[in-house]
Design an enzyme around this catalytic site. Structure first.
Site, PDB file in Angstrom:
ATOM      1  N   SER A 127      76.766  51.407  31.788  1.00 16.52           N
ATOM      2  CA  SER A 127      76.273  50.545  32.858  1.00 16.52           C
ATOM      3  C   SER A 127      77.192  49.343  32.959  1.00 16.52           C
ATOM      4  O   SER A 127      77.934  49.039  32.006  1.00 16.52           O
ATOM      5  CB  SER A 127      74.846  50.085  32.524  1.00 16.52           C
ATOM      6  OG  SER A 127      74.457  48.969  33.286  1.00 16.52           O
ATOM      7  N   TYR A 161      68.558  46.591  26.681  1.00 17.47           N
ATOM      8  CA  TYR A 161      69.354  47.484  27.532  1.00 17.47           C
ATOM      9  C   TYR A 161      70.838  47.132  27.441  1.00 17.47           C
ATOM     10  O   TYR A 161      71.694  48.013  27.247  1.00 17.47           O
ATOM     11  CB  TYR A 161      68.866  47.372  28.974  1.00 17.47           C
ATOM     12  CG  TYR A 161      69.576  48.266  29.952  1.00 17.47           C
ATOM     13  CD1 TYR A 161      69.263  49.622  30.040  1.00 17.47           C
ATOM     14  CD2 TYR A 161      70.563  47.772  30.804  1.00 17.47           C
ATOM     15  CE1 TYR A 161      69.905  50.453  30.950  1.00 17.47           C
ATOM     16  CE2 TYR A 161      71.211  48.592  31.705  1.00 17.47           C
ATOM     17  CZ  TYR A 161      70.873  49.933  31.776  1.00 17.47           C
ATOM     18  OH  TYR A 161      71.525  50.749  32.669  1.00 17.47           O
TER      19      TYR A 161
END
Length: 264
Positions: free
Chosen positions: A157, A170
């Site tokens: 990401s 995350y």
């Protein structure tokens, strides 16, 4: 490899994945589903792995429209025994996996917030899937990839390259995945390639809360030079590239598929 031994590509044949066997975790929806479609359309046999058998069956039916071989294989990537069984199933039904895409990931509401709000249980739940799960798949796939001279693609990401507020578990998991990719590339070279994709904000069911909030969606678009969310298929293209002979000199790399987010 000498210059004389370097591949000579016949484009677009360099993107042909005929004869390859691909495993895509988190393959029943969103980015994973799009990547499974992309690999199947390029000629690979594809196992789109998810925890739910009915979801996997739905995607395998779609992939059959390309004439692709598929199989139904399920796994919770946070369960190492589950992962090992999954790869055994794929190897038995389709042959040794030569392409593995670690796409399974979570970012639940309970893991969002400031450090005083998110406890270590929330941190562990995210990292057990996003990072430990990816390593479990790399471990289970190692013998297959080494035997086939295959390719591993980790889906990280922009949160693996820059910080994002209120997403600490995350961001930690995705930074870890970028680092894991580099280490795998070093250990597996020259026979197996390991690379990483770093998508920005993609319009999937997992981002419906963002796309449905016009103020928040507008702030994301404003921060993104291409001024929009990505379609999942726009991440699938780079994944097919990394899996293909066209990327034969790429290993340990992270490709940002983020509409320019990290260019600022």
């Amino acid at each position: 490899m000498s210059d004389d031994d370097a591949p000579r590509f016949d484009f677009p044949g360099a993107f042909d994945l005929s004869g390859e066997v691909a495993v895509v975790t988190g393959g029943s929806r969103g980015i994973g589903r799009a990547i499974a479609h992309g690999l199947a359309s390029a000629g690979a046999a594809v196992a789109p792995v998810s925890r739910t058998e009915s979801d996997v069956e739905e995607v395998t039916a779609e992939l059959g429209e390309y004439g692709a071989e598929t199989c139904v294989a399920t796994a919770d990537v946070a369960d190492e025994a589950d992962v090992l069984d999954c790869f055994d199933t794929v190897a038995a039904e389709l042959g040794r996996p030569s392409v593995v895409v670690n796409n399974a990931g979570v970012n639940p509401e309970a893991a969002l917030g400031t450090p005083d709000r998110v406890d270590t249980d929330g941190f562990d739940k995210v990292n057990n899937v996003n990072l430990r799960g990816a390593y479990a798949c790399a471990h289970a796939a190692a013998d297959h990839l080494e035997a086939t001279g295959g390719s591993l693609v980790n889906v990280a990401s922009v949160g693996g390259l820059v910080g994002l507020p209120r997403q600490h578990p995350y961001v930690a998991s995705k930074h870890g995945l970028v680092g894991l990719t580099k280490s795998l590339a070093l250990d597996w070279a020259p026979d197996v390639r390991a690379n990483c994709l770093a998508p920005g904000y993609v319009a999937t069911d997992l981002t419906e809360d963002l796309t449905g909030n016009e103020e928040l969606a507008a702030s994301i678009r404003e921060r993104t030079p291409l001024d929009r969310f990505a379609d999942p298929a726009e991440v699938a293209g780079p994944a097919v590239f990394l899996a293909s002979p066209a990327a034969s000199y790429l290993t340990g790399a992270t490709i940002s598929v983020d509409g320019g987010w990290t260019a600022r």
